[in-house]
Design a protein around this motif. Sequence first.
Motif, mmCIF file in Angstrom:
data_model
loop_
_atom_site.group_PDB
_atom_site.id
_atom_site.type_symbol
_atom_site.label_atom_id
_atom_site.label_comp_id
_atom_site.label_asym_id
_atom_site.label_seq_id
_atom_site.Cartn_x
_atom_site.Cartn_y
_atom_site.Cartn_z
ATOM 1 N N UNK A 352 -26.245 66.135 0.123
ATOM 2 C CA UNK A 352 -25.554 65.335 1.257
ATOM 3 C C UNK A 352 -25.393 64.415 0.556
ATOM 4 N N UNK A 353 -26.884 63.891 0.239
ATOM 5 C CA UNK A 353 -27.222 62.177 -0.605
ATOM 6 C C UNK A 353 -26.907 61.959 -1.548
ATOM 7 N N UNK A 354 -25.726 62.679 -2.017
ATOM 8 C CA UNK A 354 -24.659 63.340 -3.291
ATOM 9 C C UNK A 354 -24.080 62.698 -2.726
ATOM 10 N N UNK A 355 -23.097 62.848 -1.896
ATOM 11 C CA UNK A 355 -21.880 63.282 -1.601
ATOM 12 C C UNK A 355 -22.266 61.619 -0.766
ATOM 13 N N UNK A 356 -22.908 61.584 -0.001
ATOM 14 C CA UNK A 356 -23.176 59.842 0.594
ATOM 15 C C UNK A 356 -24.447 60.083 0.546
ATOM 16 N N UNK A 357 -24.379 58.464 -0.696
ATOM 17 C CA UNK A 357 -26.249 57.955 -1.152
ATOM 18 C C UNK A 357 -26.247 56.610 0.222
ATOM 19 N N UNK A 358 -25.853 56.330 0.846
ATOM 20 C CA UNK A 358 -25.616 55.320 1.871
ATOM 21 C C UNK A 358 -27.050 56.597 3.868
ATOM 22 N N UNK A 359 -27.174 57.602 3.324
ATOM 23 C CA UNK A 359 -27.226 58.404 4.098
ATOM 24 C C UNK A 359 -29.288 58.267 4.118
ATOM 25 N N UNK A 360 -29.839 57.755 3.171
ATOM 26 C CA UNK A 360 -31.031 57.386 2.952
ATOM 27 C C UNK A 360 -31.452 56.778 3.809
ATOM 28 N N UNK A 361 -30.759 55.326 3.829
ATOM 29 C CA UNK A 361 -30.972 54.193 4.856
ATOM 30 C C UNK A 361 -30.880 55.024 6.432
ATOM 31 N N UNK A 362 -30.817 56.663 6.891
ATOM 32 C CA UNK A 362 -30.204 56.449 7.763
ATOM 33 C C UNK A 362 -31.668 56.800 8.461
ATOM 34 N N UNK A 363 -31.639 56.114 10.323
ATOM 35 C CA UNK A 363 -32.516 56.325 10.777
ATOM 36 C C UNK A 363 -32.395 57.226 12.081
ATOM 37 N N UNK A 364 -34.025 57.938 12.203
ATOM 38 C CA UNK A 364 -34.038 59.117 13.302
ATOM 39 C C UNK A 364 -34.366 57.581 14.809
ATOM 40 N N UNK A 365 -35.094 58.958 15.808
ATOM 41 C CA UNK A 365 -35.276 58.830 17.136
ATOM 42 C C UNK A 365 -36.700 58.245 16.669
ATOM 43 N N UNK A 366 -37.476 57.079 17.560
ATOM 44 C CA UNK A 366 -38.786 56.498 16.954
ATOM 45 C C UNK A 366 -38.620 56.209 15.439
ATOM 46 N N UNK A 367 -37.712 55.276 15.322
ATOM 47 C CA UNK A 367 -37.915 54.478 13.620
ATOM 48 C C UNK A 367 -38.422 54.911 12.460
ATOM 49 N N UNK A 368 -37.811 56.073 12.562
ATOM 50 C CA UNK A 368 -38.312 57.256 11.555
ATOM 51 C C UNK A 368 -36.758 56.977 10.441
ATOM 52 N N UNK A 369 -37.598 57.252 9.736
ATOM 53 C CA UNK A 369 -35.916 57.617 8.373
ATOM 54 C C UNK A 369 -35.844 58.880 7.655
ATOM 55 N N UNK A 370 -34.767 58.941 7.273
ATOM 56 C CA UNK A 370 -34.565 60.376 7.023
ATOM 57 C C UNK A 370 -35.060 61.249 6.341
ATOM 58 N N UNK A 371 -35.968 61.003 5.244
ATOM 59 C CA UNK A 371 -37.107 62.274 4.507
ATOM 60 C C UNK A 371 -37.821 61.662 4.296
ATOM 61 N N UNK A 372 -38.684 60.841 4.446
ATOM 62 C CA UNK A 372 -39.832 59.937 4.105
ATOM 63 C C UNK A 372 -40.724 60.861 5.273
ATOM 64 N N UNK A 373 -40.641 60.391 6.288
ATOM 65 C CA UNK A 373 -41.716 60.717 8.163
ATOM 66 C C UNK A 373 -41.333 61.804 8.413
ATOM 67 N N UNK A 374 -40.189 63.007 8.229
ATOM 68 C CA UNK A 374 -40.034 63.896 8.674
ATOM 69 C C UNK A 374 -40.601 64.774 7.355
ATOM 70 N N UNK A 375 -40.880 64.617 5.855
ATOM 71 C CA UNK A 375 -40.825 64.953 5.071
ATOM 72 C C UNK A 375 -42.718 65.105 4.854
ATOM 73 N N UNK A 376 -42.918 64.049 5.332
ATOM 74 C CA UNK A 376 -44.958 63.849 5.513
ATOM 75 C C UNK A 376 -45.433 64.739 7.073
ATOM 76 N N UNK A 377 -44.897 64.594 7.590
ATOM 77 C CA UNK A 377 -45.004 65.306 8.717
ATOM 78 C C UNK A 377 -44.950 66.857 9.222
ATOM 79 N N UNK A 378 -44.286 67.156 7.885
ATOM 80 C CA UNK A 378 -43.741 68.664 8.329
ATOM 81 C C UNK A 378 -44.224 69.179 6.771
ATOM 82 N N UNK A 379 -44.372 68.232 5.919
ATOM 83 C CA UNK A 379 -45.443 68.641 4.591
ATOM 84 C C UNK A 379 -44.352 69.151 3.628
ATOM 85 N N UNK A 380 -43.426 68.425 3.615
ATOM 86 C CA UNK A 380 -42.103 69.518 3.023
ATOM 87 C C UNK A 380 -42.844 68.663 1.669
#
Length: 651
Positions: A352-380
């Motif tokens: 997805x990031x290869x096709x659509x690089x701007x997705x890295x800036x997408x934020x979910x709820x609670x001001x959470x960025x796409x990869x960083x916060x979920x990677x830490x919270x779920x230990x990926x």
Amino acid sequence: MALITTGGSPSSSATDDIEQLEVNLNNYQELYRAALKGNWKEAKGFLDRNPDAVKARISSLKMTALHVAACEGHSEFVENIVALMPAGELAQLDDLGYTALHYAAIGGSLRSAKALLAANSTLTQVVDSEGRTPLLLAASLGSESKELVWYLLLVTTDEKPGQPFTGPRAAYLINVFIASGLHEISLYLLEKHPHLATAIDHQDNNCTPLFILARNQSNFLSGSRLGFWETRIYQFLPVEVNYRPPRSVRAYVGGHESAQDELRTPTSAQNKGQVLHGLRRLLCGAIKPIASARFRKLQDAKLRHHFAVELVQQICKQISKKNVSERLDYLLKLEILNTATVNGTTEILRILLNFFPDLIWVRFSNNRFLVLTYAIEHRHENLFRMVCDKTARNKLMASAVLEPRETILHLAAKLPPLSQLSSISGAALQMQRELQWFKVVENLVHPYFKEYPNTNLETARELFTKEHKELAERGEKWLKDTSNSCMLVATLIATVVFAAAFTVPGGNDNSGAPNLLPKNSSTFMVFVVSDAIALFASLTSLLMFLSILTARYAEEDFLQSLPRRLILGLASLFYAIASIMVAFGTTIDLVLNNRFSWVSVTVTSLATCLVTLFAMLQLPLFIQMVQSTFGQSIFRPENIGNSMDLCKKDA
């Protein structure tokens, strides 16, 4: 047959009809039993006496003998009775709304399906009471018979009333293919009908093909829980990729596909390393006849992972044809991006990031960025590697204050989901991994945020201690129990080898020198050295485990100190066991070799088996501890650009 009424008593005419139906059904009991058992001889005798019974309804569900036989999977019976029935009668529906081909599709009977379609090719377009074609039923309920699914896919056309590839059930069809693990068939279908790549099944919570792939983590290597030995074998397994239907199935439908119907073949980039691939194929071919079911299952899993990555590539190509707002709506509102991130499906996110690089800036709820916060919270770990370097983008993500009032360090301080925590053996090693996570995230954030309090006025460090209190206690108990057990073994070995040093084989002469030393000096020296090694190794192991029992068990001790002692203790214990086996073997050789030459070979073989068994049982945990404690950091940065290049190579 019971009669259920809603009130009052049935009319006399209705009662007469029911009684007449029961009488008629009783007349066909012989044929019904024969169809259930697949006894064609008995059925043929009945049909010879009653020719019209071949198309009669013989059950309360208005099944014909053909329905019953197809439902029970009696292929030979189906072939014989199809030859006696008019072609038009094969499309009859029973009260459940199924034709005989529907039953053959559900049961996975290719032979029955071939017989039915040879007599009436339009059966593929007949839908059941819910509008499902035989192909759809085969994909959802008969997917274990892959050849049947291929066959029905090749002979099914997109005509009314079914319209399986463009009708209202088309999205459900491709989703079912993917959910059933039929990825190569899904690729074939997407090649023929590209619009299905982004189809939305509005009847099933707006499911899409990419969402189905992201939801099932086992579709990809990153979500597969492989054991220690499976991981080593997986890397060397060759993958035989075939993008076309099996040759046997193509023969059923009248020959080979035309050139325009063939799917793409592997590119030259995929054909690199042909010599290595050839060696792998040769080795695999030699092992396959004696390989266990687990080995074959592992090879099937690797093939499924390959096709899943190909599917994501093809789907993303179709998504890229949408405009920017449609892409975001498709990926975000349909829970695709969120599901892939929470599950840690690295392959999907890289593509997805290869096709659509701007997705890295997408934020979910609670001001959470796409990869960083979920990677830490779920230990990926693989996701975290993409963003743990200190670029401007990642610094901005790391400094974001989440809602409700917490930093990414607070996320690292919380306990992860149980599924992630249980992927590591032993509570002590789980505690070590949690400390590693906290340390690396702490290095990523600015010093200002290290003491930043959350809504409960707790710093990240305080939150970590509170959240991991129970895990630390379980880690302490696990280490003490392990140390006590290993100390017992080490003590026994030390006792035995210490006594053996003063009671050498063959005894001593009057001067105290060993009697067998002049005759077998080299063998005797092997005994002495191995006995000494066993003594020193067992005592070293004893000291290491004793130091674990007397440790203070502070949080920081789980990071390096305690795992190092455990590693040294287990390694010393292994050397002690191996050495005592060598000492025992040489003793037998010294005493009995002159009279029984076969004894030494037998004892050596048994000792080797014992040491090998111990190594196989303990090696996975031991290597895991060594890698986690002394190995290269699992959180080493992996630039997103490099991840994209890797993704291209994988595809």
